[in-house]
Scaffold this active site. Structure first.
Site, PDB file in Angstrom:
ATOM      1  N   LYS A 224       0.830  -1.212   0.000  1.00 27.73           N
ATOM      2  CA  LYS A 224       0.000   0.000   0.000  1.00 27.73           C
ATOM      3  C   LYS A 224       0.863   1.260   0.000  1.00 27.73           C
ATOM      4  O   LYS A 224       2.044   1.241   0.329  1.00 27.73           O
ATOM      5  CB  LYS A 224      -1.006  -0.047   1.146  1.00 27.73           C
ATOM      6  CG  LYS A 224      -2.112  -1.065   0.792  1.00 27.73           C
ATOM      7  CD  LYS A 224      -3.335  -1.012   1.637  1.00 27.73           C
ATOM      8  CE  LYS A 224      -4.357  -2.005   1.032  1.00 27.73           C
ATOM      9  NZ  LYS A 224      -5.415  -2.366   1.959  1.00 27.73           N
ATOM     10  N   ARG A 264      -3.314 -10.306   4.356  1.00 27.16           N
ATOM     11  CA  ARG A 264      -3.640 -10.373   2.922  1.00 27.16           C
ATOM     12  C   ARG A 264      -2.463  -9.757   2.169  1.00 27.16           C
ATOM     13  O   ARG A 264      -2.192  -8.577   2.329  1.00 27.16           O
ATOM     14  CB  ARG A 264      -4.933  -9.586   2.672  1.00 27.16           C
ATOM     15  CG  ARG A 264      -5.406  -9.568   1.233  1.00 27.16           C
ATOM     16  CD  ARG A 264      -6.649  -8.693   1.100  1.00 27.16           C
ATOM     17  NE  ARG A 264      -7.136  -8.673  -0.270  1.00 27.16           N
ATOM     18  CZ  ARG A 264      -6.645  -7.905  -1.229  1.00 27.16           C
ATOM     19  NH1 ARG A 264      -5.643  -7.086  -0.979  1.00 27.16           N
ATOM     20  NH2 ARG A 264      -7.140  -7.943  -2.448  1.00 27.16           N
TER      21      ARG A 264
HETATM   22  N1  PMM Z   1      -7.234  -4.089   0.190  1.00 24.53           N
HETATM   23  C1  PMM Z   1      -7.441  -4.129  -1.129  1.00 24.53           C
HETATM   24  C2  PMM Z   1      -8.418  -4.982  -1.692  1.00 24.53           C
HETATM   25  N2  PMM Z   1      -9.133  -5.809  -0.908  1.00 24.53           N
HETATM   26  N3  PMM Z   1      -9.664  -6.635   1.219  1.00 24.53           N
HETATM   27  C3  PMM Z   1      -9.495  -6.614   2.537  1.00 24.53           C
HETATM   28  N4  PMM Z   1     -10.237  -7.423   3.338  1.00 24.53           N
HETATM   29  N5  PMM Z   1      -8.582  -5.795   3.146  1.00 24.53           N
HETATM   30  C4  PMM Z   1      -7.806  -4.939   2.416  1.00 24.53           C
HETATM   31  O1  PMM Z   1      -7.007  -4.193   3.026  1.00 24.53           O
HETATM   32  C5  PMM Z   1      -7.971  -4.918   0.993  1.00 24.53           C
HETATM   33  C6  PMM Z   1      -8.932  -5.801   0.429  1.00 24.53           C
HETATM   34  C7  PMM Z   1      -6.651  -3.240  -2.025  1.00 24.53           C
HETATM   35  O2  PMM Z   1      -5.426  -3.817  -2.344  1.00 24.53           O
HETATM   36  P1  PMM Z   1      -5.099  -4.583  -3.733  1.00 24.53           P
HETATM   37  O3  PMM Z   1      -5.350  -3.624  -4.859  1.00 24.53           O
HETATM   38  O4  PMM Z   1      -3.718  -4.987  -3.645  1.00 24.53           O
HETATM   39  O5  PMM Z   1      -5.995  -5.779  -3.854  1.00 24.53           O
END
Ligand code: PMM
Length: 287
Positions: A224, A264
């Site tokens: 992030k 994650r």
């Molecule tokens: N962040 C992203 C997408 N989905 N889901 C959860 N539960 N928590 C998060 O912090 C989260 C998520 C955005 O990140 P990405 O673009 O790398 O998927």
């Protein structure tokens, strides 16, 4: 280590450590890996790679949550995610569907998804919580204050930790009222969603406050922007997303040490090592 709520979520694996969820973004425009896995075959192959690398869960999403991202139609979102979820699930992977739409969640579970990850915590689609309750699958309920297009306008807090916990508690209550079993409910502070980098660091340093909600906690810090802003070069330029994996893994260790149930991440091997180190440390504390 803080005393944390149960480390088990009904219907999901329970190794004796923090779980690692690998990310497969079937999107043309995610900030973290924009477009790398947009084609079905590439996404499926990447999912298999994450499982081979030791991911406990594979999170498949078809909508970018990057600030300002345009939403795909529901048909397009289904087209992106369903074949990927179906293939990975059939091969034995434990897949979660990352969606804000009840219909996408339903169809993904129909083709094999084991759980639903909803970054809106049920706020985007009023049908989501009843749909998840009816399917009786695990649900990740993230803190959210509005769609990606406008979320940074909602990043003003007096006390970010207290407000995130209070707002999440309301979503937990809504989920339980809708009939989602407590043993299937996970909470997530939603790092970067209507939050500045400062807010993210504060939340990460106060994980014990999230544990007060009494549900397992998932944290998504991987790649992030706040990590890019920390890891600037000599000219002050932010580190690009692919260069943030070491820092992401360090935060996985910090989060696991803080009692988090699952991280994650995009780079699974490094985070798997990190959570194993944290688990080994915790054993010493238990002696
Ligand atoms: N962040 C992203 C997408 N989905 N889901 C959860 N539960 N928590 C998060 O912090 C989260 C998520 C955005 O990140 P990405 O673009 O790398 O998927």
């Amino acid at each position: 280590m803080y005393s944390a709520p149960a480390r088990y979520v009904d219907g999901l694996p329970h190794p004796d450590r923090c779980l690692v969820m690998g990310v497969v973004n079937v999107t043309p425009d995610s900030f973290s890996d924009g477009g790398m896995w947009f084609e079905t075959d590439d996404a499926v192959r990447h999912g298999h790679e994450l499982v081979a690398a030791g991911a406990d869960l594979v999170d498949v999403g078809g909508e970018s949550t990057r600030p300002g991202a345009e939403r795909p139609t529901i048909e397009e979102e289904l087209r992106r995610v369903l074949p990927v979820v179906a293939d990975l699930s059939a091969a034995g992977a434990v897949v979660t569907i990352d969606t804000m739409r009840a219909e996408v969640a339903r169809q993904a579970v129909d083709v094999g998804a084991a759980g639903v990850n909803d970054v809106s915590g049920g706020l985007s689609d009023p049908e989501m919580l009843p749909a998840v309750a009816a399917m009786a699958v695990p649900y990740v309920c993230m803190h959210w204050r509005g769609p990606s297009a406008t979320m940074q306008q909602h990043s003003s807090y007096g006390d970010v930790v207290a407000e995130v916990v209070t707002e999440l508690r309301k979503r937990v209550d809504a989920a339980l009222t809708a009939g989602i079993e407590p043993g299937r409910l996970v909470v997530d502070p939603g790092l970067g969603f209507a939050k500045t980098g400062e807010h993210n660091w504060t939340l990460l340093s106060r994980l014990e406050a999230l544990h007060e909600l009494g549900q397992p906690v998932l944290v998504g810090a991987s790649r992030k922007t706040f990590l890019g802003s920390l890891l600037t070069d000599a000219a002050g330029t932010s580190r690009s997303p692919l260069g943030r994996d070491t820092a992401s893994a360090v935060l996985s260790a910090v989060a696991a040490w803080g009692g988090v149930w699952c991280v994650r991440v995009h780079d699974v091997p490094a985070s798997l090592d990190a959570v194993r180190v944290a688990a080994r440390f915790a054993q010493e504390e238990d002696r």
